[in-house]
Design a protein around this motif. Structure first.
Motif, PDB file in Angstrom:
ATOM      1  N   GLU A  71     142.587 -34.916 -56.201  1.00 52.47           N
ATOM      2  CA  GLU A  71     142.729 -34.871 -54.746  1.00 52.47           C
ATOM      3  C   GLU A  71     143.936 -35.704 -54.327  1.00 52.47           C
ATOM      4  O   GLU A  71     144.458 -36.493 -55.106  1.00 52.47           O
ATOM      5  CB  GLU A  71     141.480 -35.473 -54.087  1.00 52.47           C
ATOM      6  N   ASP A  72     144.310 -35.565 -53.064  1.00 53.62           N
ATOM      7  CA  ASP A  72     145.353 -36.453 -52.553  1.00 53.62           C
ATOM      8  C   ASP A  72     144.724 -37.796 -52.162  1.00 53.62           C
ATOM      9  O   ASP A  72     143.499 -37.977 -52.215  1.00 53.62           O
ATOM     10  CB  ASP A  72     146.120 -35.808 -51.395  1.00 53.62           C
ATOM     11  N   ASP A 129     136.363 -40.086 -50.284  1.00 56.22           N
ATOM     12  CA  ASP A 129     135.270 -40.050 -51.271  1.00 56.22           C
ATOM     13  C   ASP A 129     134.738 -41.451 -51.564  1.00 56.22           C
ATOM     14  O   ASP A 129     133.524 -41.680 -51.602  1.00 56.22           O
ATOM     15  CB  ASP A 129     135.770 -39.454 -52.595  1.00 56.22           C
ATOM     16  N   GLY A 143     141.955 -37.756 -49.571  1.00 56.87           N
ATOM     17  CA  GLY A 143     140.685 -37.244 -50.082  1.00 56.87           C
ATOM     18  C   GLY A 143     139.966 -38.265 -50.943  1.00 56.87           C
ATOM     19  O   GLY A 143     138.741 -38.456 -50.833  1.00 56.87           O
ATOM     20  N   ASN A 191     149.790 -38.660 -50.886  1.00 57.85           N
ATOM     21  CA  ASN A 191     149.433 -37.485 -50.111  1.00 57.85           C
ATOM     22  C   ASN A 191     150.455 -36.373 -50.266  1.00 57.85           C
ATOM     23  O   ASN A 191     150.094 -35.218 -50.437  1.00 57.85           O
ATOM     24  CB  ASN A 191     149.260 -37.861 -48.633  1.00 57.85           C
TER      25      ASN A 191
END
Lengths: 330, 330
Positions: B228-229, B236, B232, A6
């Motif tokens: 994305e991180d 998904d 995320g 993150n």
């Protein structure tokens, strides 16, 4: 930098949250960055290790019955603090004392020394064993003397088994010390690792070269050479280790660890050649682990560890263990 | 291409030599490319799986008491042949029949069908269960229908435990089928893999993009999106899986696998977010594995598998198993 994270700042805390979520049988102290075994210790010696994060499963993956009572996690490639170590000791001491297993890096050694003093002030008896098994170089970027690497896994297993048998702190420390001295390791990097907070590879390694004798933080090794095939790499590693200590005449525990980004199939390919090279040197392997046990973030490559054993060490190695990364008989 | 190999042509044979050298408790048939458990089967059902190499530890790492009796290894990303499967069936059949566990790829399905016919000619009774759990896409490069991925690991464990209990072939096939139907998976690639014989990445993935829904051979997924991180990506994957089947109201077995080049610390980082996402959807996880279980050579990324379980499936999941990649209670 492509990583499942993150933010570079939260990798350790997020990973500890993941360990807590995945393994309810472990107690994770996010504030103190500890992973602690939850089984009762009943007046036996407790075994603690720790070090910078980025080498998983070392150390948190080895917490549980028959191995570590607690692991202290530092930031990535950074020693945990004496306060963390003290918190761990306070948490797991059952009155029989605590063994600290310390990889030989300057920060870790100093911090575990301070933690031992703090623990003494609190009436907790400690002993320490330092692992300094990397044959690649004498002094290195982060060490005086040899670096501590794969033998640590084997010391943690043997010390945990000895503690589980109810041995005294002096006895557990003595066998841990014996295993530590009986181990040698060396690694080879095909690629660098990337520290999240840095965001780019720690060193440049051209597409046709490898680093022989690399450290687990990407410290330079013995030499940068053209990429070899598995047989050549196996020969180099086995020669370096077996030239450094005599591994003949007794059973050997062998640990072949990936460095984080090397798939298992490649480890088995090179293990075939390592087994041949060991056999040619008259070294008789009694126990083998192949997989990721001590890693360097997303570095590609492998390290080999040999520990010269005896019947007692093999018996303690075979004793039941239940951790997330090493488990049998439980 | 930087790999610990000797030649692209000898990867499979070399890896099997490595497995043989590291694990004397397994029988490795180099000629037929089989890894076989050596424990007596005593008139119980035998369980066989297999597929292309490059997904280790699947399948050879799951051979042993309580799981597979034999694994048939094809060349990298290539189905094993019917002759290999027949050789495995002949080797492990103890008179109670053989269950084939087949990932849904055209070559594997056809070859296991032919092997079943050949086995019937030799008087060996077989049943087959096909795993088709990847929710990413319907038809894909190498499949008609959904691809078979992570649920395979859980089917192999449950079928092996059911066989160990002495159930009939029909009973073992029935519970394997039930687990297969109860599982869903999806993966995300941060990088491509490189097939040794090809020598360059299977697909191009820019430094700032990822492939959502990738297949374990690098087949295209649902979409190529900006990186994305972890939070995320977790959202998904969990959304894709939980939108495809109802995982509420029963305990779930969760398997988070790295794809080969992703270090364990990143898997724990994203598992924290997966656990949050599952909790938000009201999904209750009863058992968890985090590590490399079904990989794609040196691909970076991860895949999540959920299997909706019940008391019987959990009991069989918890039953003792002793393989190189999954072990408890033995």
């Amino acid at each position: 930098m492509k990583k499942l994270i993150n933010s570079p700042d939260t990798v350790l805390a997020d990973a500890l949250r993941g360990v807590a979520a995945a393994h309810p049988e472990l107690s994770v102290d996010i504030e103190n960055r500890l992973v602690v075994a939850t089984e009762p210790r009943e007046n036996r010696v407790a075994v603690i290790s720790g070090g910078g994060t980025g080498h998983e499963p070392l150390h948190s993956g080895f917490v549980g019955p028959g191995m570590l009572d607690a692991a202290c996690a530092g930031e990535i490639f950074t020693s945990p603090t004496p306060d963390q170590m003290l918190a761990a000791a306070t948490r797991v001491d059952a009155g029989a004392g605590v063994l600290f297993i310390v990889k030989n890096y300057t920060g870790d050694v100093l911090n575990f020394e301070m933690a031992a003093e703090l623990a003494a002030d609190e009436g907790i008896e400690t002993a320490s064993v330092i692992v300094a098994d990397d044959v690649a170089v004498e002094d290195s970027t982060w060490t005086a003397g040899r670096r501590g690497v794969g033998t640590t896994v084997i010391v943690e297993k043997i010390a945990g088994a000895a503690a589980a048998e109810g041995r005294t702190l002096a006895e557990v420390a003595a066998i841990a010390e014996r295993v530590s001295k009986a181990g040698r390791s060396m690694g080879v990097a095909l690629t660098s690792c990337t520290v999240p907070a840095v965001g780019h590879p720690s060193f440049d390694l051209p597409e046709d070269e490898m680093e022989v004798g690399v450290g687990i933080h990407g410290e330079p090794g013995r030499r940068r050479v053209p990429l070899e095939d598995a047989r050549g790499i196996a020969h180099d590693i086995v020669t370096a280790i077996a030239d450094d200590a005599d591994f003949t005449g007794a059973p050997v525990i062998a640990l072949l660890s990936g460095l984080g980004a090397t798939p298992l199939i490649e480890l088995y390919v090179i293990y075939a050649d390592i087994a041949d090279a060991l056999s040619e040197r008259g070294i008789s392997v009694a126990r083998v682990l192949v997989g990721d046990y001590i890693t360097s973030l997303d570095m590609a490559g492998c390290s080999l560890t040999l520990v010269k054993a005896d019947d007692e060490i093999l018996r303690l190695w075979d004793a039941p263990v239940r951790t997330t990364a090493l488990r049998w008989g439980l």
